[in-house]
Design a protein around this motif. Structure first.
Motif, PDB file in Angstrom:
ATOM      1  N   LEU A  49       0.800  -1.220   0.000  1.00  0.00           N
ATOM      2  CA  LEU A  49       0.000   0.000   0.000  1.00  0.00           C
ATOM      3  C   LEU A  49       0.834   1.272   0.000  1.00  0.00           C
ATOM      4  CD1 LEU A  49      -2.873  -1.024   2.425  1.00  0.00           C
ATOM      5  CD2 LEU A  49      -2.956  -0.815  -0.060  1.00  0.00           C
ATOM      6  N   THR A  50       2.130   1.159   0.247  1.00  0.00           N
ATOM      7  CA  THR A  50       2.969   2.359   0.249  1.00  0.00           C
ATOM      8  C   THR A  50       3.448   2.720  -1.144  1.00  0.00           C
ATOM      9  OG1 THR A  50       4.989   1.103   0.666  1.00  0.00           O
ATOM     10  CG2 THR A  50       3.780   1.908   2.597  1.00  0.00           C
ATOM     11  N   GLU A  51       3.254   1.829  -2.121  1.00  0.00           N
ATOM     12  CA  GLU A  51       3.751   2.091  -3.469  1.00  0.00           C
ATOM     13  C   GLU A  51       2.666   1.887  -4.525  1.00  0.00           C
ATOM     14  OE1 GLU A  51       7.482   0.381  -4.546  1.00  0.00           O
ATOM     15  OE2 GLU A  51       8.161   0.345  -2.472  1.00  0.00           O
ATOM     16  N   PRO A  52       1.816   2.891  -4.722  1.00  0.00           N
ATOM     17  CA  PRO A  52       0.828   2.750  -5.797  1.00  0.00           C
ATOM     18  C   PRO A  52       1.506   2.781  -7.158  1.00  0.00           C
ATOM     19  CG  PRO A  52       0.716   4.943  -4.848  1.00  0.00           C
ATOM     20  CD  PRO A  52       1.701   4.165  -4.026  1.00  0.00           C
ATOM     21  N   VAL A  53       0.898   2.118  -8.123  1.00  0.00           N
ATOM     22  CA  VAL A  53       1.432   2.108  -9.479  1.00  0.00           C
ATOM     23  C   VAL A  53       0.854   3.271 -10.288  1.00  0.00           C
ATOM     24  CG1 VAL A  53      -0.296   0.551 -10.471  1.00  0.00           C
ATOM     25  CG2 VAL A  53       2.012   0.580 -11.391  1.00  0.00           C
ATOM     26  N   TYR A  54      -0.258   3.831  -9.819  1.00  0.00           N
ATOM     27  CA  TYR A  54      -0.978   4.871 -10.561  1.00  0.00           C
ATOM     28  C   TYR A  54      -1.573   5.853  -9.569  1.00  0.00           C
ATOM     29  CZ  TYR A  54      -4.766   6.676 -13.634  1.00  0.00           C
ATOM     30  OH  TYR A  54      -5.632   7.458 -14.370  1.00  0.00           O
ATOM     31  N   GLN A  55      -1.383   7.150  -9.839  1.00  0.00           N
ATOM     32  CA  GLN A  55      -1.986   8.185  -9.001  1.00  0.00           C
ATOM     33  C   GLN A  55      -2.514   9.296  -9.896  1.00  0.00           C
ATOM     34  OE1 GLN A  55      -2.319   8.482  -5.336  1.00  0.00           O
ATOM     35  NE2 GLN A  55      -3.821   9.769  -6.340  1.00  0.00           N
ATOM     36  N   ALA A  56      -3.848   9.420  -9.947  1.00  0.00           N
ATOM     37  CA  ALA A  56      -4.469  10.480 -10.737  1.00  0.00           C
ATOM     38  C   ALA A  56      -4.308  11.813 -10.019  1.00  0.00           C
ATOM     39  CB  ALA A  56      -5.938  10.176 -10.965  1.00  0.00           C
ATOM     40  N   TYR A  57      -4.153  12.884 -10.788  1.00  0.00           N
ATOM     41  CA  TYR A  57      -4.088  14.214 -10.179  1.00  0.00           C
ATOM     42  C   TYR A  57      -5.163  15.143 -10.718  1.00  0.00           C
ATOM     43  CZ  TYR A  57      -1.100  15.208 -14.257  1.00  0.00           C
ATOM     44  OH  TYR A  57      -0.582  15.323 -15.516  1.00  0.00           O
ATOM     45  N   SER A  58      -5.831  14.777 -11.813  1.00  0.00           N
ATOM     46  CA  SER A  58      -6.965  15.572 -12.290  1.00  0.00           C
ATOM     47  C   SER A  58      -7.889  14.675 -13.104  1.00  0.00           C
ATOM     48  CB  SER A  58      -6.511  16.763 -13.131  1.00  0.00           C
ATOM     49  OG  SER A  58      -6.066  16.336 -14.398  1.00  0.00           O
ATOM     50  N   ALA A  59      -9.155  15.043 -13.123  1.00  0.00           N
ATOM     51  CA  ALA A  59     -10.144  14.290 -13.894  1.00  0.00           C
ATOM     52  C   ALA A  59     -11.117  15.263 -14.534  1.00  0.00           C
ATOM     53  CB  ALA A  59     -10.891  13.313 -12.996  1.00  0.00           C
ATOM     54  N   THR A  60     -11.512  14.937 -15.753  1.00  0.00           N
ATOM     55  CA  THR A  60     -12.490  15.749 -16.471  1.00  0.00           C
ATOM     56  C   THR A  60     -13.660  14.859 -16.857  1.00  0.00           C
ATOM     57  OG1 THR A  60     -10.718  17.108 -17.391  1.00  0.00           O
ATOM     58  CG2 THR A  60     -12.856  17.224 -18.488  1.00  0.00           C
ATOM     59  N   PHE A  61     -14.848  15.233 -16.410  1.00  0.00           N
ATOM     60  CA  PHE A  61     -16.050  14.516 -16.782  1.00  0.00           C
ATOM     61  C   PHE A  61     -16.430  14.961 -18.190  1.00  0.00           C
ATOM     62  CE2 PHE A  61     -20.735  14.214 -16.895  1.00  0.00           C
ATOM     63  CZ  PHE A  61     -20.865  12.851 -16.665  1.00  0.00           C
ATOM     64  N   VAL A  62     -16.568  14.020 -19.120  1.00  0.00           N
ATOM     65  CA  VAL A  62     -16.817  14.354 -20.520  1.00  0.00           C
ATOM     66  C   VAL A  62     -18.297  14.331 -20.853  1.00  0.00           C
ATOM     67  CG1 VAL A  62     -16.327  13.698 -22.914  1.00  0.00           C
ATOM     68  CG2 VAL A  62     -14.544  13.483 -21.168  1.00  0.00           C
ATOM     69  N   GLY A  63     -19.037  13.362 -20.314  1.00  0.00           N
ATOM     70  CA  GLY A  63     -20.459  13.288 -20.616  1.00  0.00           C
ATOM     71  C   GLY A  63     -21.093  12.041 -20.064  1.00  0.00           C
ATOM     72  N   SER A  64     -22.422  11.971 -20.208  1.00  0.00           N
ATOM     73  CA  SER A  64     -23.193  10.854 -19.688  1.00  0.00           C
ATOM     74  C   SER A  64     -24.349  10.553 -20.618  1.00  0.00           C
ATOM     75  CB  SER A  64     -23.719  11.194 -18.290  1.00  0.00           C
ATOM     76  OG  SER A  64     -24.386  10.100 -17.732  1.00  0.00           O
ATOM     77  N   LYS A  65     -24.727   9.297 -20.677  1.00  0.00           N
ATOM     78  CA  LYS A  65     -25.853   8.872 -21.490  1.00  0.00           C
ATOM     79  C   LYS A  65     -26.697   7.915 -20.649  1.00  0.00           C
ATOM     80  CE  LYS A  65     -24.782   6.153 -24.950  1.00  0.00           C
ATOM     81  NZ  LYS A  65     -24.399   5.573 -26.245  1.00  0.00           N
ATOM     82  N   ASN A  66     -28.029   8.135 -20.616  1.00  0.00           N
ATOM     83  CA  ASN A  66     -28.934   7.262 -19.886  1.00  0.00           C
ATOM     84  C   ASN A  66     -29.181   6.005 -20.716  1.00  0.00           C
ATOM     85  OD1 ASN A  66     -30.876   6.054 -18.356  1.00  0.00           O
ATOM     86  ND2 ASN A  66     -32.339   7.736 -18.445  1.00  0.00           N
ATOM     87  N   LEU A  67     -28.960   4.823 -20.120  1.00  0.00           N
ATOM     88  CA  LEU A  67     -29.160   3.564 -20.826  1.00  0.00           C
ATOM     89  C   LEU A  67     -30.432   2.842 -20.404  1.00  0.00           C
ATOM     90  CD1 LEU A  67     -25.527   2.075 -20.724  1.00  0.00           C
ATOM     91  CD2 LEU A  67     -26.598   3.436 -22.546  1.00  0.00           C
ATOM     92  N   SER A  68     -31.117   3.348 -19.365  1.00  0.00           N
ATOM     93  CA  SER A  68     -32.294   2.643 -18.840  1.00  0.00           C
ATOM     94  C   SER A  68     -33.560   3.452 -19.062  1.00  0.00           C
ATOM     95  CB  SER A  68     -32.117   2.354 -17.358  1.00  0.00           C
ATOM     96  OG  SER A  68     -31.985   3.569 -16.643  1.00  0.00           O
ATOM     97  N   SER A  69     -34.685   2.726 -19.125  1.00  0.00           N
ATOM     98  CA  SER A  69     -35.974   3.413 -19.256  1.00  0.00           C
ATOM     99  C   SER A  69     -36.749   3.348 -17.954  1.00  0.00           C
ATOM    100  CB  SER A  69     -36.792   2.788 -20.392  1.00  0.00           C
ATOM    101  OG  SER A  69     -37.004   1.421 -20.134  1.00  0.00           O
ATOM    102  N   GLY A  70     -36.221   2.672 -16.974  1.00  0.00           N
ATOM    103  CA  GLY A  70     -36.892   2.551 -15.677  1.00  0.00           C
ATOM    104  C   GLY A  70     -35.874   2.454 -14.565  1.00  0.00           C
ATOM    105  N   SER A  71     -36.345   1.873 -13.470  1.00  0.00           N
ATOM    106  CA  SER A  71     -35.484   1.721 -12.308  1.00  0.00           C
ATOM    107  C   SER A  71     -34.813   0.347 -12.358  1.00  0.00           C
ATOM    108  CB  SER A  71     -36.317   1.844 -11.041  1.00  0.00           C
ATOM    109  OG  SER A  71     -35.514   1.837  -9.915  1.00  0.00           O
TER     110      SER A  71
END
Length: 179
Positions: A49-71
């Motif tokens: 746990l002291t040595e991660p292989v990947y560390q994100a420093y920023s994220a950009t949300f690009v978009g979303s699409k609804n795939l369901s018609s109900g719950s």
């Protein structure tokens, strides 16, 4: 004097026999060879746990699409992360998530993506996560599987498995599970 020496030798021999039987019970001989399966010599995967292989420093949300018609609500979400990867440097992670929003507020997510290095090499991955999104941000935990790759840049990740964690305070972090 001889009786004391004799008693010492007998005690030493007895202790040696007891130790030998104890090691045999554990599935080990004095030379370290396995004589039978045992929990004491089981090889397990490890996680540092002291040595991660990947560390994100920023994220950009690009978009979303609804795939369901109900719950329940099912969405396909797109994001791009900028991160630092051990042995690689700066990378871009293009990600697609299929999120199932459950009635208790949790989100089950399956995702896929491609991590690309600055020199143009890339590696694909898939993951499965569970988490929540609230006023403070996103909190997710999951498991990630890297694809087999011929890329020299990402060869150390070829067919490797890792775990990931994302919190509001710390962007996505990934640790490898050593095989």
């Amino acid at each position: 004097m001889y009786s004391t020496l004799f008693l010492f030798i007998v005690s030493l021999f007895g202790a040696s026999m007891l130790l030998s039987n104890f090691e045999h019970t554990l599935g080990q001989t004095t030379t370290g060879e396995s004589t039978n399966p045992s929990l004491y010599n089981l090889v397990t995967n490890s996680l540092n746990l002291t040595e991660p292989v990947y560390q994100a420093y920023s994220a950009t949300f690009v978009g979303s699409k609804n795939l369901s018609s109900g719950s329940p609500l099912i969405t396909e979400d797109y994001a791009i992360e900028k991160a630092v990867m051990k042995n690689v440097g700066n990378v871009t992670n293009n990600m697609t998530f299929i999120n199932t929003h459950l009635p208790d507020g949790t989100i089950q997510s399956t995702s896929r993506g491609t991590i690309t290095s600055e020199d143009g090499h890339n590696i694909g991955w898939i993951s499965s996560d569970i988490g929540i999104i609230n006023d403070q941000g996103e909190l997710f935990h999951g498991i990630i599987q890297y694809e087999v790759t011929n890329s020299s840049t990402f060869s150390f990740l070829s067919n490797m498995t890792g775990i990931d964690k994302q919190t509001p305070e710390i962007k996505r972090t990934i640790w490898l599970i050593e095989k």
